[in-house]
Design a protein around this motif. Sequence first.
Motif, PDB file in Angstrom:
ATOM      1  N   LYS A  83       0.823  -1.260   0.079  1.00 53.24           N
ATOM      2  CA  LYS A  83       0.014   0.108  -0.110  1.00 53.24           C
ATOM      3  C   LYS A  83       0.710   1.369   0.130  1.00 53.24           C
ATOM      4  N   LEU A  84       1.989   1.193   0.630  1.00 51.46           N
ATOM      5  CA  LEU A  84       2.950   2.320   0.652  1.00 51.46           C
ATOM      6  C   LEU A  84       3.601   2.563  -0.712  1.00 51.46           C
ATOM      7  N   ARG A  85       3.886   1.541  -1.484  1.00 51.25           N
ATOM      8  CA  ARG A  85       4.525   1.790  -2.749  1.00 51.25           C
ATOM      9  C   ARG A  85       3.076   2.163  -3.513  1.00 51.25           C
ATOM     10  N   PHE A  86       2.141   1.944  -3.486  1.00 48.30           N
ATOM     11  CA  PHE A  86       0.999   2.165  -4.378  1.00 48.30           C
ATOM     12  C   PHE A  86       0.677   3.761  -3.998  1.00 48.30           C
ATOM     13  N   GLY A  87       1.035   4.251  -2.762  1.00 54.11           N
ATOM     14  CA  GLY A  87       0.782   5.317  -2.358  1.00 54.11           C
ATOM     15  C   GLY A  87       1.706   6.410  -2.889  1.00 54.11           C
ATOM     16  N   LEU A  88       2.855   5.938  -3.213  1.00 57.67           N
ATOM     17  CA  LEU A  88       3.826   6.599  -3.774  1.00 57.67           C
ATOM     18  C   LEU A  88       3.557   7.013  -5.284  1.00 57.67           C
ATOM     19  N   VAL A  89       3.257   5.969  -6.015  1.00 56.88           N
ATOM     20  CA  VAL A  89       2.904   6.188  -7.434  1.00 56.88           C
ATOM     21  C   VAL A  89       1.486   7.209  -7.489  1.00 56.88           C
ATOM     22  N   SER A  90       0.608   6.855  -6.600  1.00 52.33           N
ATOM     23  CA  SER A  90      -0.780   7.669  -6.350  1.00 52.33           C
ATOM     24  C   SER A  90      -0.263   9.001  -6.202  1.00 52.33           C
ATOM     25  N   ALA A  91       0.553   9.218  -5.392  1.00 49.96           N
ATOM     26  CA  ALA A  91       0.772  10.760  -4.521  1.00 49.96           C
ATOM     27  C   ALA A  91       1.427  11.396  -5.815  1.00 49.96           C
ATOM     28  N   THR A  92       2.596  10.922  -6.595  1.00 49.77           N
ATOM     29  CA  THR A  92       2.979  11.255  -7.754  1.00 49.77           C
ATOM     30  C   THR A  92       2.120  11.622  -8.841  1.00 49.77           C
ATOM     31  N   VAL A  93       1.417  10.879  -9.171  1.00 51.77           N
ATOM     32  CA  VAL A  93       0.550  11.078 -10.221  1.00 51.77           C
ATOM     33  C   VAL A  93      -0.285  12.362  -9.888  1.00 51.77           C
ATOM     34  N   SER A  94      -1.070  12.214  -8.697  1.00 57.57           N
ATOM     35  CA  SER A  94      -1.852  13.354  -8.246  1.00 57.57           C
ATOM     36  C   SER A  94      -1.182  14.717  -8.278  1.00 57.57           C
ATOM     37  N   THR A  95      -0.119  14.729  -7.771  1.00 57.48           N
ATOM     38  CA  THR A  95       0.703  16.119  -7.792  1.00 57.48           C
ATOM     39  C   THR A  95       0.805  16.480  -9.250  1.00 57.48           C
ATOM     40  N   ALA A  96       1.307  15.559 -10.168  1.00 53.01           N
ATOM     41  CA  ALA A  96       1.165  15.910 -11.684  1.00 53.01           C
ATOM     42  C   ALA A  96       0.174  16.438 -12.367  1.00 53.01           C
ATOM     43  N   VAL A  97      -1.023  15.687 -11.680  1.00 54.74           N
ATOM     44  CA  VAL A  97      -2.368  16.062 -12.430  1.00 54.74           C
ATOM     45  C   VAL A  97      -2.778  17.585 -11.894  1.00 54.74           C
ATOM     46  N   LEU A  98      -2.334  17.633 -10.530  1.00 56.25           N
ATOM     47  CA  LEU A  98      -2.567  19.002 -10.001  1.00 56.25           C
ATOM     48  C   LEU A  98      -1.951  20.276 -10.561  1.00 56.25           C
ATOM     49  N   ILE A  99      -0.648  19.860 -10.728  1.00 58.97           N
ATOM     50  CA  ILE A  99       0.123  20.804 -11.647  1.00 58.97           C
ATOM     51  C   ILE A  99      -0.361  21.184 -13.099  1.00 58.97           C
ATOM     52  N   GLY A 100      -0.765  19.987 -13.683  1.00 60.89           N
ATOM     53  CA  GLY A 100      -1.259  20.185 -15.112  1.00 60.89           C
ATOM     54  C   GLY A 100      -2.662  21.204 -15.073  1.00 60.89           C
ATOM     55  N   TRP A 101      -3.283  20.828 -13.960  1.00 57.76           N
ATOM     56  CA  TRP A 101      -4.758  21.485 -14.053  1.00 57.76           C
ATOM     57  C   TRP A 101      -4.498  22.870 -13.951  1.00 57.76           C
ATOM     58  N   THR A 102      -3.407  23.235 -12.991  1.00 58.77           N
ATOM     59  CA  THR A 102      -3.240  24.595 -12.566  1.00 58.77           C
ATOM     60  C   THR A 102      -2.014  25.428 -13.433  1.00 58.77           C
ATOM     61  N   LEU A 103      -1.040  25.134 -12.922  1.00 55.92           N
ATOM     62  CA  LEU A 103       0.183  25.904 -13.335  1.00 55.92           C
ATOM     63  C   LEU A 103       0.457  25.722 -14.994  1.00 55.92           C
ATOM     64  N   LEU A 104       0.188  24.444 -15.518  1.00 57.96           N
ATOM     65  CA  LEU A 104       0.375  24.206 -16.841  1.00 57.96           C
ATOM     66  C   LEU A 104      -0.848  24.527 -17.739  1.00 57.96           C
ATOM     67  N   GLY A 105      -2.022  24.930 -17.215  1.00 61.08           N
ATOM     68  CA  GLY A 105      -2.990  25.578 -17.754  1.00 61.08           C
ATOM     69  C   GLY A 105      -4.233  24.372 -18.250  1.00 61.08           C
ATOM     70  N   GLY A 106      -4.171  23.463 -17.674  1.00 55.55           N
ATOM     71  CA  GLY A 106      -5.033  22.440 -17.921  1.00 55.55           C
ATOM     72  C   GLY A 106      -6.698  23.126 -17.826  1.00 55.55           C
ATOM     73  N   LEU A 107      -6.926  23.442 -16.575  1.00 52.93           N
ATOM     74  CA  LEU A 107      -8.032  23.912 -16.424  1.00 52.93           C
ATOM     75  C   LEU A 107      -8.537  25.264 -17.222  1.00 52.93           C
ATOM     76  N   GLY A 108      -7.582  26.171 -17.466  1.00 51.82           N
ATOM     77  CA  GLY A 108      -7.665  27.287 -18.549  1.00 51.82           C
ATOM     78  C   GLY A 108      -8.100  26.904 -19.635  1.00 51.82           C
ATOM     79  N   LEU A 109      -7.583  25.816 -20.240  1.00 52.02           N
ATOM     80  CA  LEU A 109      -7.935  25.116 -21.792  1.00 52.02           C
ATOM     81  C   LEU A 109      -9.241  24.622 -21.446  1.00 52.02           C
ATOM     82  N   LEU A 110      -9.541  23.599 -20.557  1.00 54.08           N
ATOM     83  CA  LEU A 110     -10.960  23.094 -20.553  1.00 54.08           C
ATOM     84  C   LEU A 110     -11.950  24.179 -20.438  1.00 54.08           C
ATOM     85  N   ASN A 111     -11.672  25.273 -19.724  1.00 54.41           N
ATOM     86  CA  ASN A 111     -12.552  26.484 -19.731  1.00 54.41           C
ATOM     87  C   ASN A 111     -12.954  27.056 -20.958  1.00 54.41           C
TER      88      ASN A 111
END
Length: 430
Positions: A62-90
């Motif tokens: 579960k810890l190894r899975f959490g490592l992957v999950s946290a990394t993916v979630s952080t990448a997605v968060l940055i994609g939505w915000t600082l990389l402009g994903g939400l702006g494009l969707l809008n």
Amino acid sequence: MDALALTLIFAFFVVASLLTRLWLDARQGRHVAQHQHAVPEAFARDVSLDSHQRAARYTLDKLRFGLVSATVSTAVLIGWTLLGGLGLLNVVVREWTLDSWGPMAYQLALFGAFMLVSGLIDLPLEAWNTFRIEQRHGFNRMGWGMWLGDQLKSVLVGVLLGAPILALILWLMGAAGQMWWLWAWGAWVGFSLLLMVIFPLFIAPLFNKFEPLKDMSLAERVQQLMQRCGFQAKGLFVMDGSRRSAHANAYFTGLGQSKRVVFYDTLLNKLSHGEVEAVLAHELGHFKHKHVLKRMVTMFIISLLGFALLGWLTTQVAFYQGLGVMPNLQAPNDALALLLFMLALPPVMFFVAPVFSHFSRRDEYQADAYACAQASGHDLAQALIKLYKDNSSTLTPDPLYVRFHYSHPPATERLAAMRALSPQPTPAHP
């Protein structure tokens, strides 16, 4: 407010929360791995080496899975915000919906599109956790059909319940003036209370089957316990949790006339009547000490502060620009503000979580003490031992990881406190 400053603050919390989580997970993994080759002496009589090592393997997976999950979630968060994903969707949703359907439909569509994309991104991780991690360790009992059915039902329930309250909040944001956030908070509180009433009656039965407790001997014992504790419920029910998972639990649910006690069938299959009574007495301890009410009031106070903060942020252009979105010039920005707030809040709240964990552990000690007074402390200890073994919960967590993440005290500390309180001999294992 300066947009660049907000960007830097947000980036700091995103990176700091990820690194802190990875560091804590690494500590937990090392601690569990180092102690997996021998059962702690206090538990040697009740927990076999095989069970102890099985719990270690489950924890490490579960810890190894959490490592992957946290990394993916952080990448997605940055994609939505600082990389402009939400702006494009809008931009895409606004061009397709605003002129044809109007401002409210555009905002609801933006929210819906965001939730759809986010859900699709999360779906593979959820499937991996269920059919790889849980199944490998013998907990998952769902097939793909049931799992996909649950996902679909969750979406439908979310739309049916979420769309009306979302539309109401968006309408208040646009029509209630500068104090819209206070009205929106009131609507949210009312919705939350309504959900507590309807959940056990209409929502939970969509996912599980609930039957009245048929064991009359246990039912009588439970009723006597509730009478001693001054608790009234509208029924004792058994839930078919075994259809989905081997994990066991019991809980109270509902509010007012919908209040009920629910036992997982897996719990009843594993515990004696005395142990079930002791587990229920623990839950009644939360009721007696008003833990649920206190947490609910705390949640409402925090949500009020959150709505007030959002009310101020919506007037700041830098709030949008600093998080990678250009605000609309000829359309309402209320849905954008809500989404940005939802995205930006978790990295900050990550560092507040240990405070809530601390108070939650304190509440568990109080509920254990109450259970020892109202039922058998020995039975409660034996029930905890069985549940720790059956749920493959590690007996050797890292102390700092516990202080940050655990909502319940670790086994050794919890059983030591119970042993000191109980007039009956209580095993020193959990």
